[in-house]
Scaffold this motif. Sequence first.
Motif, PDB file in Angstrom:
ATOM      1  N   PHE A 152       1.071  -1.285   0.015  1.00 56.73           N
ATOM      2  CA  PHE A 152      -0.277  -0.039  -0.021  1.00 56.73           C
ATOM      3  C   PHE A 152       0.694   1.184  -0.145  1.00 56.73           C
ATOM      4  N   GLY A 153       1.813   1.163   0.794  1.00 57.15           N
ATOM      5  CA  GLY A 153       2.882   2.195   0.781  1.00 57.15           C
ATOM      6  C   GLY A 153       3.482   2.494  -0.458  1.00 57.15           C
ATOM      7  N   GLU A 154       3.885   1.322  -1.030  1.00 58.41           N
ATOM      8  CA  GLU A 154       4.724   1.633  -2.343  1.00 58.41           C
ATOM      9  C   GLU A 154       3.647   2.219  -3.272  1.00 58.41           C
ATOM     10  N   GLU A 155       2.427   1.940  -3.272  1.00 54.77           N
ATOM     11  CA  GLU A 155       1.472   2.313  -4.277  1.00 54.77           C
ATOM     12  C   GLU A 155       1.190   3.875  -4.080  1.00 54.77           C
ATOM     13  N   TYR A 156       1.068   4.135  -2.725  1.00 55.63           N
ATOM     14  CA  TYR A 156       0.593   5.674  -2.342  1.00 55.63           C
ATOM     15  C   TYR A 156       1.642   6.443  -1.646  1.00 55.63           C
ATOM     16  N   ASN A 157       2.900   6.582  -2.182  1.00 56.55           N
ATOM     17  CA  ASN A 157       3.684   7.383  -1.679  1.00 56.55           C
ATOM     18  C   ASN A 157       4.033   7.586  -0.072  1.00 56.55           C
ATOM     19  N   GLY A 158       4.074   5.944   0.065  1.00 56.37           N
ATOM     20  CA  GLY A 158       4.508   5.701   1.588  1.00 56.37           C
ATOM     21  C   GLY A 158       3.215   5.956   2.629  1.00 56.37           C
ATOM     22  N   ARG A 159       2.082   5.917   2.125  1.00 54.74           N
ATOM     23  CA  ARG A 159       0.934   6.296   3.105  1.00 54.74           C
ATOM     24  C   ARG A 159       0.750   4.857   3.878  1.00 54.74           C
ATOM     25  N   VAL A 160       0.564   5.054   5.060  1.00 49.84           N
ATOM     26  CA  VAL A 160      -0.057   3.796   5.890  1.00 49.84           C
ATOM     27  C   VAL A 160      -1.341   3.511   5.635  1.00 49.84           C
ATOM     28  N   PRO A 161      -1.736   2.152   5.352  1.00 50.65           N
ATOM     29  CA  PRO A 161      -3.185   1.990   5.267  1.00 50.65           C
ATOM     30  C   PRO A 161      -4.021   1.815   6.363  1.00 50.65           C
ATOM     31  N   SER A 162      -5.237   2.322   6.615  1.00 51.11           N
ATOM     32  CA  SER A 162      -6.137   2.235   7.491  1.00 51.11           C
ATOM     33  C   SER A 162      -6.874   1.021   7.835  1.00 51.11           C
ATOM     34  N   GLY A 163      -7.353   0.775   8.957  1.00 47.91           N
ATOM     35  CA  GLY A 163      -8.027  -0.496   9.218  1.00 47.91           C
ATOM     36  C   GLY A 163      -9.395  -0.584   7.857  1.00 47.91           C
ATOM     37  N   PRO A 164     -10.048   0.346   7.538  1.00 45.88           N
ATOM     38  CA  PRO A 164     -11.146   0.358   6.190  1.00 45.88           C
ATOM     39  C   PRO A 164     -10.356  -0.200   5.193  1.00 45.88           C
ATOM     40  N   ALA A 165      -9.249   0.283   4.900  1.00 47.45           N
ATOM     41  CA  ALA A 165      -8.488  -0.024   3.694  1.00 47.45           C
ATOM     42  C   ALA A 165      -8.170  -1.686   3.717  1.00 47.45           C
ATOM     43  N   GLN A 166      -7.603  -2.067   5.006  1.00 49.74           N
ATOM     44  CA  GLN A 166      -7.314  -3.431   5.273  1.00 49.74           C
ATOM     45  C   GLN A 166      -8.745  -4.271   4.803  1.00 49.74           C
ATOM     46  N   LEU A 167      -9.747  -3.821   5.160  1.00 52.95           N
ATOM     47  CA  LEU A 167     -11.075  -4.448   4.968  1.00 52.95           C
ATOM     48  C   LEU A 167     -11.321  -4.636   3.635  1.00 52.95           C
ATOM     49  N   ALA A 168     -11.340  -3.541   3.052  1.00 53.12           N
ATOM     50  CA  ALA A 168     -11.644  -3.332   1.364  1.00 53.12           C
ATOM     51  C   ALA A 168     -10.733  -4.230   0.618  1.00 53.12           C
ATOM     52  N   TYR A 169      -9.545  -4.333   0.840  1.00 56.79           N
ATOM     53  CA  TYR A 169      -8.677  -5.143  -0.119  1.00 56.79           C
ATOM     54  C   TYR A 169      -8.842  -6.341   0.281  1.00 56.79           C
ATOM     55  N   ALA A 170      -9.242  -7.065   1.673  1.00 59.13           N
ATOM     56  CA  ALA A 170      -9.324  -8.247   2.006  1.00 59.13           C
ATOM     57  C   ALA A 170     -10.582  -8.919   1.368  1.00 59.13           C
ATOM     58  N   GLN A 171     -11.728  -7.960   1.566  1.00 58.76           N
ATOM     59  CA  GLN A 171     -13.047  -8.528   1.148  1.00 58.76           C
ATOM     60  C   GLN A 171     -13.046  -8.907  -0.637  1.00 58.76           C
ATOM     61  N   THR A 172     -12.366  -7.943  -1.241  1.00 62.15           N
ATOM     62  CA  THR A 172     -12.281  -7.919  -2.543  1.00 62.15           C
ATOM     63  C   THR A 172     -11.333  -9.278  -2.984  1.00 62.15           C
ATOM     64  N   LEU A 173     -10.295  -9.628  -2.348  1.00 64.48           N
ATOM     65  CA  LEU A 173      -9.659 -10.763  -2.668  1.00 64.48           C
ATOM     66  C   LEU A 173     -10.317 -11.929  -2.362  1.00 64.48           C
ATOM     67  N   GLN A 174     -10.970 -11.816  -1.051  1.00 65.89           N
ATOM     68  CA  GLN A 174     -11.832 -13.145  -0.619  1.00 65.89           C
ATOM     69  C   GLN A 174     -12.836 -13.443  -1.534  1.00 65.89           C
ATOM     70  N   TYR A 175     -13.441 -12.602  -1.998  1.00 72.49           N
ATOM     71  CA  TYR A 175     -14.370 -13.087  -3.079  1.00 72.49           C
ATOM     72  C   TYR A 175     -13.994 -13.639  -4.232  1.00 72.49           C
ATOM     73  N   ALA A 176     -12.775 -12.943  -4.819  1.00 72.03           N
ATOM     74  CA  ALA A 176     -12.052 -13.599  -5.860  1.00 72.03           C
ATOM     75  C   ALA A 176     -11.473 -14.852  -5.967  1.00 72.03           C
ATOM     76  N   ALA A 177     -10.921 -15.238  -4.598  1.00 73.14           N
ATOM     77  CA  ALA A 177     -10.479 -16.522  -4.228  1.00 73.14           C
ATOM     78  C   ALA A 177     -11.777 -17.449  -4.199  1.00 73.14           C
ATOM     79  N   ALA A 178     -12.568 -17.261  -3.625  1.00 73.12           N
ATOM     80  CA  ALA A 178     -13.894 -18.064  -3.845  1.00 73.12           C
ATOM     81  C   ALA A 178     -14.372 -18.344  -5.045  1.00 73.12           C
ATOM     82  N   VAL A 179     -14.370 -17.259  -5.989  1.00 71.50           N
ATOM     83  CA  VAL A 179     -14.654 -17.515  -7.711  1.00 71.50           C
ATOM     84  C   VAL A 179     -13.694 -18.579  -8.034  1.00 71.50           C
ATOM     85  N   GLU A 180     -12.514 -18.446  -7.802  1.00 75.46           N
ATOM     86  CA  GLU A 180     -11.623 -19.427  -8.216  1.00 75.46           C
ATOM     87  C   GLU A 180     -11.859 -20.867  -7.629  1.00 75.46           C
TER      88      GLU A 180
END
Lengths: 454, 323
Positions: free
Chosen positions: A338-366
Amino acid sequence: MARDSTSLSRRDVMKTAGAAGVAGIVGLAGCTQGGGGGGGGNGDGEYPSLGNYPIEGDKAMFGFNVPQSGPYSSEGEDELRAYELAVKHLNNGGGWVDDFSDLSGDGVLDYEIDYVKGDTATDADTARESASRMIERDGVVMFSGGSSSATAIAQQGLAQEKNVLFMACLTHSNDTTGKDCVRYSFREMFNAYMTGQALAPVVTTEYGDDLSFYQLYADYSWGQTQQASMKQFFEEAGWSEIDSVATPLGESDYSSYLSEAQSSGADALFLNHYGLDGGNSLKQAVEAGIDQEMEIVMPLYNRPMAQAAGGAIEGIYGTIAWDSQIDNAPSKKFTEVFGEEYNGRVPSGPAQLAYAQTLQYAAAVERAGTFYPPEVIRQLEDYSYSNIGMGEETMRKCDHQAQRDIPVVKGLPGSEQGDGQFFEIVEITPQSEVGYDCGSGPAAECELGEYGDE
Amino acid sequence: MSLAADLLRVFLNGLQTGAIYILVAIGLSIILGTLRFVNFAHGALYLIGAYAGLLITLEVNLSNGLLREWGFETIGLGWGFLPALIIVPLFVFVIGLAMERFVARPFYDRPDTDQILVTFGLAIIAQELFRVLFGGQSINFARPGWASGPVSLPIIGNFPKWRLYVIIITGILVAIVWLLVEYTDFGLIVRAGTRDPEMVELLGIKLTRPYIVMFGIGAALAGVAGVVGAPLENVNPNIGTGVLVPAFLVVVIGGVGSIRGAVVGGVLLGMVFSVLVGAPLPSIDILGTQITWSAWAQVGIYALAAVVLLVRPEGLFGEEVTG
């Protein structure tokens, strides 16, 4: 652009074949013939149309519906960053995608992932309208979002109606997986009930076990269940509630509410506000010197609101969805990418949820080998995982509520804040000490509804 | 805590809640009273004042919006609060003059609905312009160091220092405007113009100039309100609309064109809000539903306006419109 056979790696073929069996092979055959439209080319041939399945074209569309305006817009902004990063990783590899055994980094089931964004304006009706547009016009196979349980509940109702999956992001009301639960929605975030369970022992140990408290709460689904859960668990721990008062969502001036709390004679004040509202009410409480007279508790925190409140959070207890300081491999990796993508920005809890939920769905589809929603739902139900930075978790089948640990934190003084660090983690309450059976707590009120293929 | 302390606290809260509305409402009311112009863009002037104040006072980190995309990650002068309190009114005064000349004047002889439409459109344009430039996010407008934290008052105890300053600044500004209107030739012309513009013009006095200045003063007051009010909350593109409706209610309660009316209306409105939220009123049961007064605070404000309209349609200090 249609994918041709050369873009398929051997790993993809093996994985899809393994996951979806014969159907997967048939699908790949379709793909090698240069297909891609109308459900061909992805191993999905055998299911009937449902929701936005089968996918038309060669791109699978996700919808990210977050508050870009209104009191929770800071949270929405960080969610959106994480969603965009998740899509990038799903298509090109990187981040957790490299470590999720179900994901390839080459799209999902041979489909490139694309997305549309929506603004809920932190308002349930707007959220529903925006989600509806995503489903009808953009043909999303999954949508995600939240921040404000009212918007999440409105969206998940629509998800059930339209047979399109909703991966709830930031929603903390008991009702999301309680009385308003639906089959087409899954929640990674814990709820107010579990916050009560995690917070009461820590706070009562710190401040004593016979205090009186006063609550202010945001007057909608989340705030109401939050207030009820705090009352339940703190009274069980020996505290007594003097009064609790509702405040409108999006209130900017809490001074009158706060001064009533101040004159109530209570020992502690619970501010059940979130986002900008939380930042405002906490800042104004400290401004009024209430922290000198009473103990303040902020049951649900996150980083953007801590940032808005600044030094006012010093020493104030609460819970958070996730924090970059949590010491394990997935958490570190997410913070790093996240930091690499957004100039060293530290991700927040909501960001982690958003990222996790998207990947969880994709993994379930696979795993399901298809985008057909009932099969994806079955892959998510009772699925156990430990790859999103919160330890061992289970996405429970009976109410679609993740059973997980809960971080309890204390705000840092203004002078020690910086580099995205606003809290000291006091304890990570293990899931064995929080949660409830399928027949009790909010789960007792949950009836999930149909899969859509009965 | 004693009843006296409770009452005093409710009173102070009412005053400070009303103060910002008074500042916004005075401009609204005199523009409506003298120029007969319904200015729905008055909230936008508050918005401009708040952002301008923020940018003069602090250095702000932008996290989204066009400005950020253009490379301005931080913006603002960081000059502190007092310069903002002087520069912003002058700046918004000039915007007010331009608004009178180019927006209001062509619409003076048109129906109220036309005026409402054009100014409402203008307000929305301003709001969206700020959203595009600065992003929809709320920006923390920190209070000046000398006015942050609580102050210990006799009897009632801790009270936020900044809110006391808000009351004091409002008092001073209202007094200045009142003296200007009541005791200067300029004020005399404006007041006469309100009563009988034709007669004033027949006496050889051109009303255009005093009117445009009056418009500017009204705008400047809304701008100051933005500077003073924004540190109470956070700055975002919606705060202009948030303040406009209560300000109109104040005008309705106090009466169009009256400074005294705006002050009394603002204080009353603040008091109703603060009493419903903060006074130790017992909650009541209606048909099994517990009624908490705080949840009805917003309703109370409208109820007050409705009662005033029923009893005195022209407002408490308004004059009956004839002819």
